[in-house]
Design an enzyme around this catalytic site. Structure first.
Site, short mmCIF file in Angstrom:
data_model
loop_
_atom_site.label_atom_id
_atom_site.label_comp_id
_atom_site.label_asym_id
_atom_site.label_seq_id
_atom_site.Cartn_x
_atom_site.Cartn_y
_atom_site.Cartn_z
N HIS A 140 0.83 -1.22 0.00
CA HIS A 140 0.00 0.00 0.00
C HIS A 140 0.86 1.27 0.00
O HIS A 140 0.73 2.11 -0.90
CB HIS A 140 -0.98 -0.01 1.17
CG HIS A 140 -1.67 1.30 1.40
ND1 HIS A 140 -2.54 1.86 0.46
CD2 HIS A 140 -1.60 2.19 2.44
CE1 HIS A 140 -2.97 3.03 0.93
NE2 HIS A 140 -2.41 3.25 2.12
N HIS A 163 3.86 7.12 5.29
CA HIS A 163 2.66 7.83 5.76
C HIS A 163 1.87 7.11 6.85
O HIS A 163 1.16 7.74 7.63
CB HIS A 163 1.75 8.24 4.59
CG HIS A 163 0.92 7.13 4.02
ND1 HIS A 163 1.36 6.28 3.04
CD2 HIS A 163 -0.35 6.73 4.31
CE1 HIS A 163 0.41 5.43 2.73
NE2 HIS A 163 -0.64 5.67 3.49
N GLU A 168 1.26 6.02 12.68
CA GLU A 168 -0.11 5.66 13.11
C GLU A 168 -0.22 4.18 13.47
O GLU A 168 -0.86 3.81 14.45
CB GLU A 168 -1.09 6.00 11.99
CG GLU A 168 -2.53 5.85 12.41
CD GLU A 168 -3.49 5.85 11.23
OE1 GLU A 168 -4.66 5.56 11.45
OE2 GLU A 168 -3.05 6.10 10.10
N ASP A 169 0.40 3.32 12.66
CA ASP A 169 0.15 1.87 12.77
C ASP A 169 1.25 1.06 13.45
O ASP A 169 1.08 -0.13 13.66
CB ASP A 169 -0.08 1.26 11.38
CG ASP A 169 -1.36 1.79 10.73
OD1 ASP A 169 -2.18 2.34 11.47
OD2 ASP A 169 -1.52 1.63 9.51
N ASP A 185 -3.21 8.61 -1.20
CA ASP A 185 -3.57 7.52 -0.29
C ASP A 185 -5.03 7.13 -0.50
O ASP A 185 -5.37 5.95 -0.61
CB ASP A 185 -3.33 8.01 1.16
CG ASP A 185 -3.74 6.99 2.21
OD1 ASP A 185 -3.49 5.79 2.00
OD2 ASP A 185 -4.31 7.40 3.25
N ASP A 226 -22.11 14.91 -25.94
CA ASP A 226 -20.65 15.03 -25.88
C ASP A 226 -20.06 14.03 -24.89
O ASP A 226 -19.64 14.37 -23.80
CB ASP A 226 -20.22 16.46 -25.55
CG ASP A 226 -20.89 16.99 -24.29
OD1 ASP A 226 -21.84 16.33 -23.83
OD2 ASP A 226 -20.46 18.02 -23.77
#
Length: 734
Positions: free
Chosen positions: A61, A86, A90-91, A153, A273
């Site tokens: 990921h 990123h 947090e994890d 993300d 269109d």
């Protein structure tokens, strides 16, 4: 997992990492590669125990997000490293301090911003979601790359949502449409915005998505043939000019086709269109504009253009940086075709947004561009007092709105959303200019503040130190910046009036021998069915709670029988919000049209609007005015088929309502009398003069003045003062 599976997975991870370096949009230096390698190794170590819902190793990921950041958005090595990291704080067991030690302050700040946003996303409540959105935008103060990586993300999460629960899919897809697609649009990431919208539709309306998707597939061959036919007609002329170009067909997104079908109430086949033809040419910077117009003239030599559908974003680029020429021409087989003419540079900017500017502009200019964009976003965030849902709706309105370009008196160009008024223009120049606006000239002609500006208008704002915003301004202003500043100013002036009201109330209660203490204030708030003490003071200040009302309160308070029962049953109920520092609105009165008149009406059964809802009036043939909600299922049909029978309507607070009165004057004419009368009216703080006319006949004069006042008390005081003027005989109300 077996050893073989682990080995295969490690090979796949290494392969993805190599792809990341290969597809980077920028030239990566040795230091860049070293930074990215270090971030990759930390991310692999941090996520080694984690798996995604699909069962694959979690590290795939962050690598995928980094690939989007590197190739689709074209960001720098710092952003690629931050994208890889990123989810680390947090994890996993890594902390922000660890990241700062290893990668420096910038990467740590971006990762910290991303961690904050993730912790905000668990709410399902719309107003909480809106509040989170505001907090998310406030992280822009730290670094715009936070938002860019967050969009990447979200895109990867949307691309890999199959293994999630259906309710989770709908929640994430709705949030994406509500927040992330408008943001991607604003940053100029049109390609990503389109993909986010299409993927959201796939989960929010799967049947509709699949149906349009299949139909586009079915018509692809026919579309390709059409583009070939179109290209064949102009290729010779383009080749004769020695141009280096390619012609592509671009199908419109599923989401935009869906919107067209809904808006125009047509089937898929009737959307004319469904694709655009894009001509992308190579050019050096000196000839770029010249070649765009040369291609334009070749296309229009062969195909008849629709003159009202020319969009020139080369002379005046959009505020997102988008540049192109768009023309709609009558193509082969009598079909309208949108043709987009862009250089390679313009095409990259259209697809990669601000990041592409970095490639073409070296030095400080790119930072300035980014800075300007950040400042615009910051303006919209300045007023933290507004309701979060309103804030998001206004912000989205500004994000998605089409642009117009207007000139200042000195000839500087300003971009504003379509539908903007002189008030929006005034606030875009400076808050003080906006707040002191007295009038406006557009192309040297005086216009009302509600006048809708058009591209090319030259706008000159007339200011006055005595000018003050009125509640009507909220009907005229469309931009988030203008509306938030007007609301703040109105709030301040209401608080000033509340201060005056408190002093008046103290005097009037003293005359009734009642002390103004917390208990009395609470009793008054409950008696007048209000919410806060400021509500009470404000309504005394504007005269809607007058002497008569206060005498009724005093009588009810001293009534022995009432007091007996009151004490018997329980203490006087207290208002929970009594000490809240706000003046609340009681939506109890419906008014119609520009003049805000009171009329008889009935509530429509189809949508049952309640006070405070956004509504409009529909004049029926036999049943008078029926009031519908703006988002009523029947609204679009009524507004399109019977536009002439629609009347604007809104709920207002009757205690904050201004009303119109006509004063008739008669007397003996003398020099300077008119001047004395108008001076007296303008001296009154809460009186707004709308119309004045005087006639003189053999020394006798008569006149009519239309004024707007808050209440009868102010009107009576004005009439009493007019009677005192030398020469005035009679002052009456018509």
């Amino acid at each position: 997992m077996t050893d073989l599976q682990i080995e295969q997975e490690n090979i796949a991870i290494a392969s993805e990492y190599k792809k990341l370096l290969r597809i980077s949009y920028r030239m990566l230096s040795k230091e860049d590669k070293k930074l990215i390698r270090q971030a990759f190794e930390v991310a692999v170590d941090a996520h080694k125990e984690q798996r995604r819902k699909s069962g694959e190793a979690y590290i795939f990921h962050p690598i995928a997000v980094a690939k989007i950041v590197a190739s689709e958005i074209g960001m720098d090595a710092t952003s690629i490293a931050a994208a890889l990291l990123h989810d680390v704080v947090e994890d996993t067991t890594y902390t922000s301090e660890d990241i700062e030690k290893m990668f420096g302050e910038t990467v740590a700040r971006i990762v910290d911003g991303l961690t904050k946003i993730s912790s905000l996303e668990s709410e399902t409540d719309v107003s909480l979601q809106a509040e989170n959105f505001r907090k998310m935008l406030l992280t822009l103060n730290d670094d715009v790359r936070v938002i860019i990586i967050k969009i990447a993300d979200r895109l990867h999460n949307m691309q890999t949502m199959e293994s999630m629960r259906a309710d989770k899919q709908v929640k994430i897809a709705s949030e994406t449409l509500y927040i992330y697609a408008p943001l991607a649009h604003r940053i100029g990431l049109y390609k990503i915005k389109t993909e986010l919208e299409d993927l959201s539709l796939k989960y929010t309306e799967p049947d509709v998505y699949q149906d349009i998707h299949d139909k586009i597939k079915e018509t692809k061959e026919e579309q390709d043939d059409y583009i070939r036919e179109f290209s064949n007609i102009i290729e010779n002329s383009l080749n004769v000019e020695g141009l280096n170009y390619e012609i592509k067909g671009r199908p419109k997104s599923i989401h935009s086709i869906r919107l067209k079908m809904e808006k125009q109430n047509v089937s898929f086949d009737e959307v004319y269109d469904k694709f655009a033809v894009r001509i992308i040419y190579k050019s050096d910077s000196a000839n770029e504009k010249f070649l765009a117009w040369k291609i334009y003239s070749i296309v229009t030599d062969h195909f008849r253009p629709n003159p009202v559908r020319l969009r020139d974003w080369i002379s005046s680029p959009k505020s997102t940086g988008y540049e192109a020429l768009h023309i709609t021409v009558m193509g082969p087989k009598g079909r309208w075709v949108e043709v987009q003419i862009r250089s390679q540079r313009m095409n990259e900017i259209a697809e990669k947004g601000y990041a592409a500017h970095f490639k073409y502009k070296q030095g400080e200019t790119n930072e300035q561009e980014l800075e300007q964009w950040l400042n615009k976003l910051q303006d919209a965030l300045e007023n933290t007092e507004s309701n979060a849902v309103d804030f998001v709706e206004e912000f989205k309105l500004n994000l998605y709105s089409k642009e117009i370009f207007v000139f200042t008196p000195k000839g500087d160009l300003k971009s504003l959303p379509k539908g903007a008024t002189p008030l929006d223009f005034a606030f875009s120049i400076h808050t003080e200019v906006g707040l002191k606006t007295r009038g406006a000239r557009v192309n040297s002609k005086l216009v009302p503040l509600s006048h809708t500006l058009k591209s090319g208008d030259q706008v000159d704002i007339i200011t006055s130190n005595s000018a003050k915003p009125t509640s009507n301004w909220l009907d005229y202003a469309t931009t988030a910046r203008a509306r938030s500043k007007i609301k703040s100013a109105l709030k301040e002036s209401k608080k000033e009036l509340a201060e005056e009201g408190k002093a008046v109330l103290t005097r009037k209660l003293r005359a009734q021998k009642i002390p103004l203490n917390e208990r009395t204030i609470n009793e008054l708030v409950v008696f007048f069915k209000l919410k806060t003490s400021l509500d009470l003071f404000y309504r005394v200040g504007n005269g809607s709670i007058d002497n008569h009302s206060l005498k009724e309160f005093a009588a009810s308070r001293s009534n022995a029988l009432v007091s007996f029962f009151k004490n018997k049953i329980k203490r006087q109920p207290s208002s929970q919000d009594i000490n809240k520092d706000e003046i609340t609105t009681n939506y109890d009165l419906l008014v119609f049209g520009k003049e805000e008149e009171k009329m008889d009406y009935k509530i429509a059964n189809c949508c049952n609007p309640i006070p405070g809802d956004s509504v409009f009036g529909f004049i029926t043939v036999s049943d008078g005015i029926k009031v519908h909600k703006n988002n009523c299922p029947n609204a679009i049909q009524l507004q399109s088929n019977y536009a002439y029978r629609i009347i604007s309507a809104k709920w207002i607070d009757s205690t904050q309502e201004d009303f119109r009165a006509i004063i008739k004057l008669t007397g003996i004419d003398n020099l300077g009398l008119v001047n004395t009368i108008t001076k007296e009216i303008s001296r009154e703080m809460h009186v707004d003069m709308k119309h004045i006319s005087f006639d003189s006949d053999d020394g006798i004069f008569s006149g009519k003045i239309t004024v707007v006042v808050k209440n009868k008390t102010i009107l009576k005081a004005l009439m009493d003062n007019l009677k005192k003027i030398n020469g005035i005989d009679k002052v009456t109300r018509e």
